[in-house]
Enzyme design. Structure first.
Site, PDB file in Angstrom:
ATOM      1  N   GLU A  25       0.847  -1.194   0.000  1.00 22.16           N
ATOM      2  CA  GLU A  25       0.000   0.000   0.000  1.00 22.16           C
ATOM      3  C   GLU A  25       0.874   1.231   0.000  1.00 22.16           C
ATOM      4  O   GLU A  25       2.003   1.199   0.448  1.00 22.16           O
ATOM      5  CB  GLU A  25      -0.799   0.079   1.303  1.00 22.16           C
ATOM      6  N   HIS A  73      -5.579   0.014  -1.800  1.00 17.48           N
ATOM      7  CA  HIS A  73      -5.981  -1.318  -1.344  1.00 17.48           C
ATOM      8  C   HIS A  73      -5.593  -2.321  -2.427  1.00 17.48           C
ATOM      9  O   HIS A  73      -6.318  -2.479  -3.412  1.00 17.48           O
ATOM     10  CB  HIS A  73      -7.496  -1.380  -1.100  1.00 17.48           C
ATOM     11  N   ASP A  84      -8.946   1.946   8.773  1.00 14.79           N
ATOM     12  CA  ASP A  84      -9.102   3.193   8.012  1.00 14.79           C
ATOM     13  C   ASP A  84     -10.040   4.152   8.732  1.00 14.79           C
ATOM     14  O   ASP A  84      -9.750   5.344   8.864  1.00 14.79           O
ATOM     15  CB  ASP A  84      -9.699   2.906   6.631  1.00 14.79           C
TER      16      ASP A  84
END
Ligand SMILES: [Zn+2]
Length: 123
Positions: A25, A73, A84
Site C-alpha cells: 500500500e 488497497h 481506516d
C-alpha cells in the site's frame, strides 16, 4: 474551507502510485489550495500496512490546508477497513481509496466516518 473537487492530474498520479506500490500500500496526505485538492505529501516510510498506517498519522504535522488522505488497497476492495475508519478523522474530511487493478475508475472517496462521498474531478 469548502472543497470543490480534486484535480484530475493529482488523481491520475495517485492511481499510478497505487500501481507502482503494488502489492504494498501507499499512504499520502491530500492538501487543498483555494478549495481544490491538488497536492499530496507522502509520509515517511509509507509502504504501509493497514495497521501501521494509523501510527504514521501520529507523526502528522498540524496543517490547516490538509483536506484528507489517499491510500491504496492492493486487494481491490473499495471500502474502508476498520483501521481506516480509525485514522480518517485525524486527517481531514476527504479520503480516497485506490484499488487494484488501478484503472482510472478504480477509486472511491469517503468522509471521515467511512460514508461514500461524491467528489468532483476537475481538469
Ligand atoms: Zn485501507
Amino acid at each position: 474551507m469548502k472543497i470543490r473537487g480534486i484535480r484530475n492530474e493529482l488523481l491520475l498520479l495517485l492511481i499510478e502510485l497505487g500501481r507502482n506500490s503494488h502489492p504494498n500500500e501507499f499512504v499520502a496526505l491530500l492538501r487543498e489550495r483555494d478549495g481544490i485538492i491538488e497536492e499530496m505529501n507522502m509520509l515517511p516510510g509509507t509502504t504501509a500496512t493497514e495497521s501501521s498506517a494509523s501510527l504514521l498519522f501520529d507523526m502528522m504535522p498540524l496543517d490547516t490546508h490538509l483536506a484528507g488522505s489517499a491510500h491504496s488497497h492492493p486487494n481491490g476492495v473499495l471500502r474502508p477497513s476498520d483501521a481506516d475508519v480509525n485514522f480518517f478523522p485525524r486527517s481531514g474530511r476527504y479520503h480516497l481509496i485506490i484499488g487494484y487493478p488501478y484503472r482510472e475508475s478504480d477509486w472511491k472517496c469517503f468522509t471521515a466516518d467511512g460514508t461514500p462521498q461524491q467528489i468532483e474531478v476537475l481538469a
